[in-house]
Design an enzyme around this catalytic site. Structure first.
Site, mmCIF file in Angstrom:
data_model
loop_
_atom_site.group_PDB
_atom_site.id
_atom_site.type_symbol
_atom_site.label_atom_id
_atom_site.label_comp_id
_atom_site.label_asym_id
_atom_site.label_seq_id
_atom_site.Cartn_x
_atom_site.Cartn_y
_atom_site.Cartn_z
ATOM 1 N N PRO A 1 2.227 16.693 11.122
ATOM 2 C CA PRO A 1 2.405 17.919 10.247
ATOM 3 C C PRO A 1 2.937 17.721 8.981
ATOM 4 O O PRO A 1 3.640 16.714 8.828
ATOM 5 C CB PRO A 1 2.938 19.113 11.145
ATOM 6 C CG PRO A 1 3.970 18.309 11.987
ATOM 7 C CD PRO A 1 3.259 17.106 12.062
ATOM 8 N N ARG B 1 -8.699 -0.094 4.806
ATOM 9 C CA ARG B 1 -7.747 0.738 3.998
ATOM 10 C C ARG B 1 -6.402 0.292 3.803
ATOM 11 O O ARG B 1 -5.693 0.615 2.811
ATOM 12 C CB ARG B 1 -7.522 1.960 5.278
ATOM 13 C CG ARG B 1 -8.624 2.779 5.437
ATOM 14 C CD ARG B 1 -8.273 4.082 6.133
ATOM 15 N NE ARG B 1 -7.297 4.688 5.503
ATOM 16 C CZ ARG B 1 -6.213 5.490 6.324
ATOM 17 N NH1 ARG B 1 -6.277 5.456 7.515
ATOM 18 N NH2 ARG B 1 -5.157 6.025 5.589
ATOM 19 N N LYS C 1 0.959 -1.278 0.077
ATOM 20 C CA LYS C 1 -0.037 -0.213 -0.101
ATOM 21 C C LYS C 1 0.737 1.242 0.010
ATOM 22 O O LYS C 1 0.919 2.122 -0.693
ATOM 23 C CB LYS C 1 -0.815 -0.156 1.336
ATOM 24 C CG LYS C 1 -1.578 1.356 1.369
ATOM 25 C CD LYS C 1 -2.310 1.330 2.560
ATOM 26 C CE LYS C 1 -1.912 1.559 3.971
ATOM 27 N NZ LYS C 1 -1.328 3.125 4.076
ATOM 28 N N ASN C 2 1.708 1.298 1.033
ATOM 29 C CA ASN C 2 2.763 2.339 1.101
ATOM 30 C C ASN C 2 3.426 2.805 -0.281
ATOM 31 O O ASN C 2 3.947 3.882 -0.357
ATOM 32 C CB ASN C 2 3.322 2.456 2.379
ATOM 33 C CG ASN C 2 2.587 2.843 3.608
ATOM 34 O OD1 ASN C 2 1.521 3.026 3.340
ATOM 35 N ND2 ASN C 2 3.195 2.543 4.644
ATOM 36 N N ASP D 1 5.052 0.896 11.913
ATOM 37 C CA ASP D 1 3.599 0.065 11.459
ATOM 38 C C ASP D 1 3.728 -1.430 11.950
ATOM 39 O O ASP D 1 2.848 -2.255 11.536
ATOM 40 C CB ASP D 1 3.828 0.091 9.859
ATOM 41 C CG ASP D 1 3.617 1.671 9.420
ATOM 42 O OD1 ASP D 1 3.022 2.388 10.147
ATOM 43 O OD2 ASP D 1 3.561 1.858 8.159
ATOM 44 N N CYS E 1 -4.659 13.215 13.145
ATOM 45 C CA CYS E 1 -5.139 11.985 12.611
ATOM 46 C C CYS E 1 -4.882 10.916 14.098
ATOM 47 O O CYS E 1 -4.599 11.560 15.020
ATOM 48 C CB CYS E 1 -4.390 11.327 11.792
ATOM 49 S SG CYS E 1 -2.606 10.590 12.065
ATOM 50 N N ILE F 1 8.191 7.255 16.787
ATOM 51 C CA ILE F 1 7.778 8.009 15.470
ATOM 52 C C ILE F 1 6.541 8.840 15.585
ATOM 53 O O ILE F 1 6.718 10.033 15.074
ATOM 54 C CB ILE F 1 7.822 6.908 14.456
ATOM 55 C CG1 ILE F 1 9.004 6.027 14.295
ATOM 56 C CG2 ILE F 1 7.582 7.436 12.981
ATOM 57 C CD1 ILE F 1 10.318 6.576 13.716
ATOM 58 N N ARG G 1 -4.299 10.863 4.532
ATOM 59 C CA ARG G 1 -3.362 12.105 4.550
ATOM 60 C C ARG G 1 -2.068 11.984 3.700
ATOM 61 O O ARG G 1 -1.600 12.743 3.218
ATOM 62 C CB ARG G 1 -2.806 12.449 5.983
ATOM 63 C CG ARG G 1 -1.993 11.355 6.472
ATOM 64 C CD ARG G 1 -1.319 11.505 7.966
ATOM 65 N NE ARG G 1 -1.149 12.710 8.057
ATOM 66 C CZ ARG G 1 -0.016 13.518 7.711
ATOM 67 N NH1 ARG G 1 0.978 12.622 7.075
ATOM 68 N NH2 ARG G 1 0.556 14.419 7.694
#
Ligand code: UD1
Length: 418
Positions: free
Chosen positions: A124, A398, A22-23, A306, A118, A328, A94
């Site tokens: 940011p 997602r 996905k990423n 993750d 989120c 993170i 995002r």
């Protein structure tokens, strides 16, 4: 709203194929904005975030042909008529902010909603904006939107304050069409960055150093179309290996290079799992409960944030205690109160969580809060006694393609309730 019902206690066994990452897929799909020629992408996972990306590309005027069953997307960004990514889309995903670099580089203008907070923190985009300004973009914030413009982006020397994945991707894409050379320092080194660089090179971009701290990009006047296949999803792979571990099972995940998950595999081994690293697959087997093991999340090649929530589910049933430190994101322990509902013994102190292994966990109704938290709760459900019902699993959709089917294929008792 769909829910997931899990009856815990089954030992997982078998093989499972990972989907495309996905990423990696998200910025790669957005990179099609850099050329007027058609791009064809294969091994695109069938996920909600991919649909959101394609919706945004369509809104910009790109012609998109999506074949989800074949995991194939064809995009032609020849006639881009709109340069705005609206709040409605950016707030749901995002990662949409990476349209900024390609739009500015090719059209000299972009209007992108600020993503806002989120579930896992403030997140940011100041690194993205400061770097684009260094390349000559004029940036203003108006009514919640970033409004950016330029004649043509100019090559620049940019040092990121922190190796941000999104900022590295955004700037690498922007630099491919800039005037002259851009040198990016303190870049993120994640495999997904390397995959994006490969896709950009397939479009004719001149990029060196991806996967290291310093990336050099020689700007070109234009890029051309490409055919590109997305890499396998290392986090999905890690999640199925975690499912094997937590249920004392044996699972082989197929379709990715083990090297990309090395920091996680080492920790699985430290916690007592047997791992075999093959050319394009990883097998995990475990016949006894995991041992308490500490982790700290850091940028690649360290332990990925993750995989933090999934590792915590394993540690919740480990023998002994463990400390998990999240460096993170500032608010990435949303799964903790839910794991506690299953009977886990976890105490949070600032950036760290102390987990005292407890068995058995007992099934309960739970609420998913974000993508990886949902995976963590699913793992908890797989090992808990009795029934676990997870609400709000749209978070899972997602980022995990047909998760319940893949887990069922491995022997789990899990079903989606519509
Ligand atoms: C990407 C991944 C996400 C992963 C994360 C870290 C995608 C779509 N998402 O997110 O799954 O968890 O990398 O590996 O690929 N930051 C700033 N200012 C900025 C940019 C980032 O302060 O301009 C901060 C963030 O708030 C965060 C940290 O830097 O605390 C890391 O963020 P970043 O690496 O940018 O993550 P994403 O690209 O958002």
């Amino acid at each position: 709203m769909d829910k997931m019902r899990i009856k815990g206690g089954k030992t997982l066994r078998g093989k499972v194929s990972v989907s495309g990452s996905k990423n990696a897929a998200l910025p790669i799909l957005f990179s099609s904005l850099l050329t007027a020629e058609p791009c064809v992408f294969n091994r695109v996972p069938t996920l909600q975030d991919i649909r959101t990306t394609l919706k945004l590309l369509s809104q910009l005027g790109a012609h998109v042909k999506y074949s989800p069953d074949q995991h194939k997307v064809e995009i032609s960004a020849k006639n881009i008529t709109n340069h705005e990514a609206s709040y409605d889309l950016v707030r749901t995903m995002r990662a949409s902010v990476v349209v900024l670099g390609p739009l500015l580089a090719r059209f000299g203008k972009a209007k992108v909603s600020l993503p806002g907070g989120c579930a896992i923190g403030a997140r940011p985009i100041n690194f993205h904006l400061a770097a684009l300004e260094k390349m000559g973009a004029q940036i203003q914030l108006e009514e919640g939107y970033v409004v950016a413009s330029c004649e043509r982006l100019k090559g620049a020397a940019i040092t990121f304050e922190f190796p941000s994945v999104g900022a590295t991707e955004n700037l690498m894409m922007a630099a491919t069409l800039a005037d002259g050379e851009t040198v990016l320092e303190n870049c993120a080194k994640e495999p997904e960055i390397v995959d994006l660089a490969r896709a950009l090179r397939a479009m004719g971009a001149q990029i060196q150093g991806d996967g290291t701290e310093t990336i050099r990009v020689q700007g070109k006047k234009s890029l051309h179309g490409c055919h590109y296949e997305v890499m396998g999803d290392r986090i999905e792979a890690g999640t199925y290996l975690a499912a094997a571990f937590i249920t004392c099972g044996t699972v082989e995940v197929m379709g990715l290079e083990p090297e990309f998950l090395e920091a996680v595999l080492v920790k699985f081994e430290e916690a007592g799992a047997l791992i075999s690293r093959n050319k394009n697959s990883i097998a995990l087997s475990s016949s006894q409960p995991p041992r308490g093991t500490d982790i700290t999340t850091v940028p690649y090649p360290g332990f990925p944030t993750d995989m933090q929530a999934q590792f915590m589910a394993i540690m919740a049933v480990a023998q002994g205690a463990s400390v998990i430190t999240e460096t993170i994101f500032e608010n990435r322990f949303m799964h903790v109160p839910e794991l506690i509902r299953l009977g886990a013994d976890i105490t949070i102190r600032g950036k760290s969580a102390l987990i005292r292994g407890t068995t058995p966990l007992i099934g309960a109704p739970l609420m998913a809060t974000d993508l990886r938290a949902s995976a963590s709760l699913t793992l908890g459900g797989l090992v808990a006694e009795g029934e676990t019902l997870i609400n709000r699993i749209y978070h899972l959709d997602r980022g995990y393609e047909r998760m319940e089917e893949k887990l069922r294929q491995l022997g789990a008792e899990i079903e989606r309730i519509k």
